[in-house]
Design an enzyme around this catalytic site. Structure first.
Site, mmCIF file in Angstrom:
data_model
loop_
_atom_site.group_PDB
_atom_site.id
_atom_site.type_symbol
_atom_site.label_atom_id
_atom_site.label_comp_id
_atom_site.label_asym_id
_atom_site.label_seq_id
_atom_site.Cartn_x
_atom_site.Cartn_y
_atom_site.Cartn_z
ATOM 1 N N HIS A 23 0.972 -1.134 -0.033
ATOM 2 C CA HIS A 23 -0.170 -0.089 -0.002
ATOM 3 C C HIS A 23 0.913 1.257 -0.119
ATOM 4 O O HIS A 23 0.671 2.159 -0.687
ATOM 5 C CB HIS A 23 -1.066 0.114 1.243
ATOM 6 N N GLY A 24 1.969 1.316 0.668
ATOM 7 C CA GLY A 24 2.889 2.405 0.602
ATOM 8 C C GLY A 24 4.145 2.206 1.211
ATOM 9 O O GLY A 24 4.292 1.365 2.070
#
Lengths: 483, 360
Positions: free
Chosen positions: A328-329
């Site tokens: 996700h990041g």
């Protein structure tokens, strides 16, 4: 180009639609595919033309490797060569992802640990890299297992870059997309699909423009701007984000499904009322379902899944959620978010082995609150921001200071009216009690011509209302574009 | 069946756009598209920031009064007579320098303007490019989205669909469309400090002013930003229009107001130096200063800390027409010094006010 932009709705989509069916009417079938590929690349290049080469290289390399693996599969059973090709392909994909998405993060952490001063030009994250990387890894693995066939390049390119699903999913597999692209029946005009496409697109647009963007302003205020929050402000902020992320992402996916239906392509369902979940495993079966499917099929099962020892099973569960967090990041907040979900899933599995049963409403309350709190980490830019929200959520002293139940006293600094928090409660109840967009779509039946005209007219006016809102309040990007 | 659905969807959407567009155009509650068709032209809404757009488009004038609430009570007729021109008062409450710049730039797109009577209000902010959220910037840029926005709030919908009862239309004197001088709630506060006290609970501003005096919690202002703001959003724009004559007033807020500014002396020095550098720099700009007048020190002339009586508007207009009170390089120091000296000698008066028994 965003799905919720005027240029997409009134220029890009209608033009591609007209051109596509015009070319088909002239029996230029291959050319029609080429039109979709070119349109998709244009759609991608709209943000930043510099990264167009990246996606093209990625498509070419993966196609070449996948085709080579398929060829070898068809010939002699040369598993060593195949495995080497597969490893090369995966390393290539992961390296590109690591470089563009994680390089700065890794460097920052090295500098932090070793007090070094290594610096490198900030690398901008190419849009959709996480999505098309996963999609192509799945394709390579399936090629290795002999599941794929030898596809032509245009069809493969379309599978990767088909614009409705290119930027933020759903994460599709070749098995569900390529047969649809090849099916000549899908080249015919299908007014049923267009009708449902309009409806689901409108539902998605409504979710994004009317609900997600409305609550986004409160989430931004609470997370980024207001320094000190009361207990009510803390909960209002976290719940606003919980609503925002669901309606933003599921709205995007609805619009993607709607757009794809104009070309007679069915995209997989990505959300199934996730906030109705009664435990965390159930939540992941309902939230971003195509990511969960990818992690299950291409990480969890290859690691042994639950066919290994109990301890290894727990480790496997933990690993997939850790990967989900990292995917996700590039930030520690995402990693901790993934770890939390990993532990929660392990606890859930352990609990399921006991004969204890919680009343449904308690199970829901625990699950929803865990998800809500975990979203705080997901949204916060730093741990400091997350701690600020968590602290405020348990700051019971602010209740004593309360002078009234007016919005301005309950949520100082938010500049909101009572209707805003009533709206928030209403939306939460709606998430838990009402059918989701796909269920709603199934309920809509065109029983008579009169009914069709009534539905069409109502939705035409709804579209007008949304359009006005889009013009007046400038559109914003989708949250998942960052991933 | 599905074809019918799609056709009705597209048709209702297009019909909706046409119907709404036509309805808005016909009703035109803010006079943005045409002069009034169904009601007198002086029947306007109280939404000043929107209404000013319509008035600026469809009124006949060649000169304009463009200021804040400080100039709302300035008569356009008197200005036309005294300053030679056909004036119209397009001032609006709380207009900040950027907003006035937007309005002015929009006016000169369609009108040939000869003269502007404007104000250099004491506008203290931490952002010189600030404008109120209620100010529809896009409207003054003639953007389509601006027109849409203007018609999409609760008041606009009321004015669009409910003819008389719910819309805030009112008949005004177009000499001063948004003048507040005849409003009883304001009028009764003039005449002395006791009137401030009597009606203090009716108006937040007066209550705020009294609290400010009581607590002696005057603010420290960034005069440098004030200077940057008037340079960028007034003087530079005036300089770009050398054929338009600008009469700029520094509105005489009460001396009591300025006495609450903690860094007044340094600030005034900065402003004095700045004005010295610009007063004779531009041929088309004349700046007027009234702080050395006695009325500034008499609270009876003010309904709160800043808003002076309408007579002062008339007085200033007369002085401007005669060329009195014009700031020049020669008189600027003397006039600033005179104000600061008077202010110093008035301190006792303010102390008396501050410690008046009602505060206890």
């Amino acid at each position: 180009m965003l799905f919720n932009s005027l240029v997409y709705i009134f220029v890009f989509l209608p033009l591609v639609f007209i051109l596509y069916y015009y070319v088909i009417s002239k029996r230029l079938i291959v050319f029609s595919k080429a039109i979709l590929v070119i349109a998709s690349l244009l759609f991608y290049a709209w943000w930043n033309i510099d990264y167009l080469s990246l996606i093209l290289i990625s498509i070419c390399v993966n196609y070449a490797i996948g085709s080579e693996i398929s060829k070898v599969n068809e010939g002699q059973n040369n598993r060593i060569k195949n495995k080497s090709l597969l490893i090369f392909g995966i390393v290539f994909d992961i390296s590109a992802l690591a470089y563009f998405k994680y390089f700065n993060f890794i460097l920052d952490n090295i500098n932090l640990i070793f007090s070094s001063q290594y610096s490198f030009q900030k690398i901008a994250l190419p849009l959709a890299i996480s999505f098309f990387t996963f999609q192509q890894i799945a394709y390579l693995v399936d090629s290795y297992h002999g599941i794929t066939k030898e596809y032509d390049f245009l069809t493969y390119a379309l599978f990767v870059c088909f614009f409705p699903q290119l930027i933020a999913g759903p994460i599709v597999t070749h098995g569900e997309m390529i047969p649809q692209f090849k099916n000549t029946k899908n080249l015919a005009k299908n007014y049923r699909n267009y009708s449902y496409g309009i409806i689901i697109f409108l539902i998605g647009l409504f979710k994004k423009v009317v609900i997600a963007d409305h609550f986004a302003q409160f989430a931004t205020l609470g997370f980024d701007e207001i320094k000190e929050l009361t207990i009510f402000g803390g909960w209002f902020t976290s719940l606003s984000y919980t609503i925002q992320i669901y309606f933003d992402f599921s709205g995007y996916c609805d619009m993607a499904m709607g757009s794809a239906l104009f070309f007679n392509i069915n995209l997989p369902i990505n959300f199934n009322s996730p906030y109705k979940a009664l435990n965390i495993a159930d939540f992941w079966r309902r939230w971003h379902m195509t990511l969960t499917r990818f992690l299950k099929n291409y990480v969890y099962i290859p690691l042994g899944g639950n066919r290994v020892s109990e301890l290894r099973t727990y480790l496997n569960i933990f690993i997939i959620y850790l990967i989900s967090g990292i995917w996700h990041g590039a930030a520690w907040t995402f990693i901790v978010w993934g770890i939390l979900h990993g532990f929660a899933n392990i606890i859930c599995r352990l609990w399921s082995k006991t004969s204890l049963h919680l009343p449904k409403w308690i199970a829901w309350l625990i699950t929803f609150n865990f998800i809500n709190c975990a979203w705080v980490l997901f949204r916060a830019k730093t741990f400091g921001d997350a701690i600020k929200i968590f602290k405020s959520m348990v700051d019971f002293s602010s209740i004593a200071k309360l002078t009234s139940f007016h919005a301005k006293d309950l949520f100082p600094m938010f500049n909101i009216h009572s209707k805003d928090y009533i709206y928030l409660i209403f939306i939460l109840i709606m998430c838990v009690t009402l059918p989701n967009s796909i269920e709603l779509l199934k309920k809509i039946k065109f029983k008579s011509e009169k009914m069709s005209i009534i539905y069409g007219s109502i939705l035409g006016f709804v579209m007008l209302g949304i359009l006005i809102k889009m013009i007046v309040i400038p559109y914003s990007e989708f949250i998942y574009f960052n991933f | 069946m599905y074809k019918k659905f799609i056709c009705s969807f597209i048709l209702s959407f297009i019909f909706g756009i046409i119907f709404l567009g036509a309805f808005v155009y016909l009703r035109d509650p803010y006079m943005m598209f045409h002069k009034r068709w169904f009601s007198p032209v002086n029947k306007i809404t109280s939404d000043e920031r929107k209404q000013i757009y319509g008035l600026s488009k469809f009124m006949e004038y060649d000169s304009v009064i463009l200021g804040t609430s400080m100039l709302l009570n300035t008569s356009a007729k008197d200005a036309s007579k005294l300053l030679d021109g056909t004036f119209f008062n397009l001032s609006f409450s709380g207009a900040n320098p950027l907003e006035k710049a937007f309005v002015f730039k929009n006016i000169i797109k369609s009108k040939k303007i000869k003269k502007v009577l404007g104000s250099l209000d004491w506008y203290f902010t931490d952002n010189i490019d600030f404008y109120e959220s209620s100010f529809n910037k896009e409207l003054y840029e003639d953007k389509f989205v601006g027109f849409l926005k203007a018609h999409l709030d609760k008041n606009a919908v009321k004015c669009l669909f409910f003819l008389k009862k719910r819309c805030d239309y009112k008949k005004v004197d177009l000499d001063m469309p948004f003048a507040w001088k005849n409003e009883y709630k304001y009028k009764r506060r003039f005449g002395g400090f006791e009137n401030w006290l009597r009606y203090r609970h009716e108006d937040k501003r007066i209550e705020g002013a009294l609290n400010s005096i009581k607590k002696n919690d005057g603010s420290t202002f960034d005069f440098n930003l004030y200077i940057q703001g008037i340079q960028k959003w007034t003087l530079d724009i005036a300089a770009e229009n050398p054929n338009i004559q600008f009469y700029l007033i520094v509105p005489p807020y009460s001396a009591l107001y300025l006495s609450t500014v903690k860094n007044l002396n340094e600030g005034m020095k900065q402003v004095q130096d700045y004005l010295y550098s610009v007063v004779e720099k531009y041929e088309n700009i004349k700046i007027f200063w009234f702080y050395d007048k006695d009325f500034v020190f008499d609270i009876a002339n003010y309904m709160d800390l800043t808003h002076y009586s309408p007579e002062i508007n008339s007085y200033m207009l007369e002085q401007i027409s005669k060329g009195n009170d014009l700031l020049t390089k020669q008189n600027i120091k003397k006039r600033f010094d005179s104000f600061l000296k008077n202010l110093k000698s008035s301190t006792n008066l303010f102390i008396l006010i501050k410690y008046n028994s009602f505060f206890v």
